[in-house]
Motif scaffolding. Sequence first.
Motif, mmCIF file in Angstrom:
data_model
loop_
_atom_site.group_PDB
_atom_site.id
_atom_site.type_symbol
_atom_site.label_atom_id
_atom_site.label_comp_id
_atom_site.label_asym_id
_atom_site.label_seq_id
_atom_site.Cartn_x
_atom_site.Cartn_y
_atom_site.Cartn_z
ATOM 1 N N CYS A 189 0.839 -1.204 0.000
ATOM 2 C CA CYS A 189 0.000 0.000 0.000
ATOM 3 C C CYS A 189 0.875 1.256 0.000
ATOM 4 N N GLY B 145 -3.077 1.984 5.401
ATOM 5 C CA GLY B 145 -3.102 0.616 4.864
ATOM 6 C C GLY B 145 -3.608 -0.433 5.829
ATOM 7 N N HIS C 145 -7.003 -2.455 7.899
ATOM 8 C CA HIS C 145 -8.119 -3.287 7.428
ATOM 9 C C HIS C 145 -7.745 -4.720 7.107
ATOM 10 N N ARG D 175 -9.218 -7.239 3.929
ATOM 11 C CA ARG D 175 -8.366 -7.890 2.921
ATOM 12 C C ARG D 175 -8.665 -9.379 2.879
ATOM 13 N N GLU E 13 -5.904 -2.791 -2.506
ATOM 14 C CA GLU E 13 -7.241 -2.189 -2.496
ATOM 15 C C GLU E 13 -8.354 -3.205 -2.277
ATOM 16 N N CYS F 90 -11.856 -0.312 1.451
ATOM 17 C CA CYS F 90 -11.025 0.898 1.497
ATOM 18 C C CYS F 90 -11.440 1.892 0.421
ATOM 19 N N LYS G 284 -12.288 4.953 2.717
ATOM 20 C CA LYS G 284 -11.078 5.775 2.798
ATOM 21 C C LYS G 284 -10.958 6.627 1.537
HETATM 22 S S1 SF4 Z 1 -6.794 3.095 0.655
HETATM 23 FE FE1 SF4 Z 1 -6.635 0.859 0.347
HETATM 24 S S2 SF4 Z 1 -4.952 0.575 -1.073
HETATM 25 FE FE2 SF4 Z 1 -4.774 2.669 -0.195
HETATM 26 S S3 SF4 Z 1 -3.429 2.522 1.608
HETATM 27 FE FE3 SF4 Z 1 -5.544 2.219 2.306
HETATM 28 S S4 SF4 Z 1 -5.879 -0.012 2.270
HETATM 29 FE FE4 SF4 Z 1 -4.087 0.413 1.005
#
Ligand code: SF4
Length: 367
Positions: free
Chosen positions: A311, A323, A325, A329, A340, A344, A348
């Motif tokens: 990430c 990064g 979660h 995942r 991704e 996220c 995010k």
């Molecule tokens: S948004 Fe998704 S891909 Fe980007 S750092 Fe966070 S977990 Fe990783």
Amino acid sequence: MRGLATVPTYVVMQPTTLCNLDCAYCYLPFRAVDRRMPVPVAEAVAASVNPWARAGRFSVVWHGGEPLAAGREHLAALIAPFGPEVEHHVQTNATLIDDDWCRFFAEHRVRVSVSVDGPRERNGDRVGRGGRPAYDRIVRGVEALRRHGLPFSALAVVGRPEPGLATELYDYFLDLGPEVLGVNIEETEGVNTRDNSHDPAAVTAFWAELVAAWRRDPRIHLREVEWSLRYAAAVLDGTADDLLPRRLDPIPTVGHDGSVTVLSPELAGFTDPRYGDFSSGNVLVTSLAEILAGAEGTPWVGEFLTGVEACRTSCPYFGFCGGGHAANRYFELGRFDGTETEHCRNSKIRLLEGVLEHARDHRSPAA
Ligand code: SF4
């Protein structure tokens, strides 16, 4: 930010696996079964937590199942080994809260966070066993908190972002009266396999609309929006690199049987042919402090840290997200070293895009 911290800022405890509700989006595998945490598990956790709490702010979050389903007497016995410096929180569906529970919260200085998804018609997924809607019982519980003058937080799950929903939700919570509101877009994890992919524009627009609603009357601390604004401000003043912690908070979840799962409460209770039961140890055998000191050696955690590094090198949102979660995942990608996920993207990437979209749409003419 590299690797896991050895001292967390909070511990999640599962006093029982049982929940008295059966919400359609719940991730918990054993919510119909009452497996209670024995007091020696709490005593073992407290032996590590009490010195941490004396050194700085520290919380224990009682999470379930439904933590109040453990009963007042048992929950009091589980709280008893913790010192007075420890802050206690419960995450509850509120349906069991009555005057006696309110007195309990006041006596034990327990902070309450209730799960409610907005007005009655937005709570269709919140049902008891047999499918009876839970909304009236949730509201009765919240009314008891208000009657006793107990401040509370709220957590809302959004199934499908659509125009008008963010305003409707925020206005509802202004009336309900939480001090803090968290908004989660439903996640595909645990035993909830419902699809969580949405039209990207609709999710971005949802967050932008939520910011607009909040700015009209920012009485509630709106968790996701305040995170985003803090990040945007840090980018503007050049301090964004200081926002992420130097090491990831391990957020240990202590299951009813004393097993410790780091990073994602949602992984507790699951097993996988490759990763086993995800636990890093059991507090009845090894102290929590020792378990956390060695947690990076848990095979799936090593794979997850590889994913965090991926990430860092590939995602422009890393400075905001960090990064995390792990469970998303695993449940979306089947492994921990991917990057991704739909989660996220929803919670995010499009959150930050929504906040920026709102800012762009409300630039002053002189800007
Ligand atoms: S948004 Fe998704 S891909 Fe980007 S750092 Fe966070 S977990 Fe990783």
